[in-house]
Scaffold this active site. Structure first.
Site: not given
Ligand code: AMP
Length: 214
Positions: A13, A85, A169
């Site tokens: 993504k 999410r 995750r």
């Molecule tokens: P990502 O970079 O999208 O993989 O996000 C890394 C981490 O940020 C996730 O494992 C969550 O802890 C937090 N995070 C990112 N986006 C969200 C969201 N929309 N809602 C809640 N936590 C988020």
């Protein structure tokens, strides 16, 4: 145009959204990046979310919602990457966008088997200067230690890009993503995309989405 990108960590993504930003003038609103910036800056918010992110759990809806709200108001063409999410975030997003006269045009769901994700995630690193994404297994820099795009010699690895946190995750992702997809399918917005296909193929398809040929 307003796009939402859904998909597990490592499904590409971020890479695709970066390409759309540089070639088609989109702004990426990636909640993970916004939160990581706060952690790096050691802000109060950053301190509040750091442990949760390190475990691979979702941070509270209200925190992420505020970050997204501030950003979307400033933009016209954007990609929401990593938000929503869960179903509550999806519903709140609709209400918030409605309030400011915005509407999601398409939701792209990147699909990929979990087995493939481990190498994609544990090998991932990014240029500290221009954020170009590389991988120890699949996409090394052309010259060792030098970014192909900007020549920087500094790179970052995410703290949560390790096998243990990835497991959590993925658990969190599988618990919530189907419901989010159903929500957008009902509104006729969902396009599923096999993310195993090569980067160029996926980018072409995204271009068709933007050109409204899909
Ligand atoms: P990502 O970079 O999208 O993989 O996000 C890394 C981490 O940020 C996730 O494992 C969550 O802890 C937090 N995070 C990112 N986006 C969200 C969201 N929309 N809602 C809640 N936590 C988020």
């Amino acid at each position: 145009m307003k796009l939402v990108f859904l998909g597990p960590p490592g499904s590409g993504k971020g890479t695709q959204s970066q390409k759309l930003c540089s070639e088609r003038g989109f702004t990426a609103i990636a909640t993970g990046n916004l939160l990581r910036d706060e952690v790096k800056a050691q802000s109060d918010l950053g301190k509040e979310v750091a442990d949760c992110m390190e475990r691979g759990d979702l941070v509270s809806d209200s925190i992420v919602f505020e970050l997204v709200k501030n950003k979307v108001q400033e933009c016209d063409n954007y990609i929401l990457d990593g938000f929503p999410r869960n179903i509550d975030q999806a519903k709140s997003l609709d209400i918030m966008l409605d309030d400011i006269g915005h509407k999601i045009d398409k939701v792209i769901n990147f699909t990929l088997p979990d087995e493939v994700l481990i190498r994609r995630i544990t090998g991932r690193f990014t240029c500290s200067s221009c954020s170009a994404v590389y991988n120890d297994f699949y996409k090394k820099t052309l010259k060792p230690g030098i970014c192909d795009k900007c020549g920087s010699t500094e790179f970052d690895r995410r703290q949560d890009d390790n096998e243990e946190t990835l497991k959590r995750r993925l658990e969190v992702f599988h618990k919530t993503n189907d419901l989010i997809c159903q929500y957008y399918e009902k509104n006729n917005l969902l396009i599923s995309l096999e993310a195993l296909k090569d980067e160029g193929f996926i980018f072409d398809l995204l271009q068709k989405v933007i050109n409204e040929e899909v």
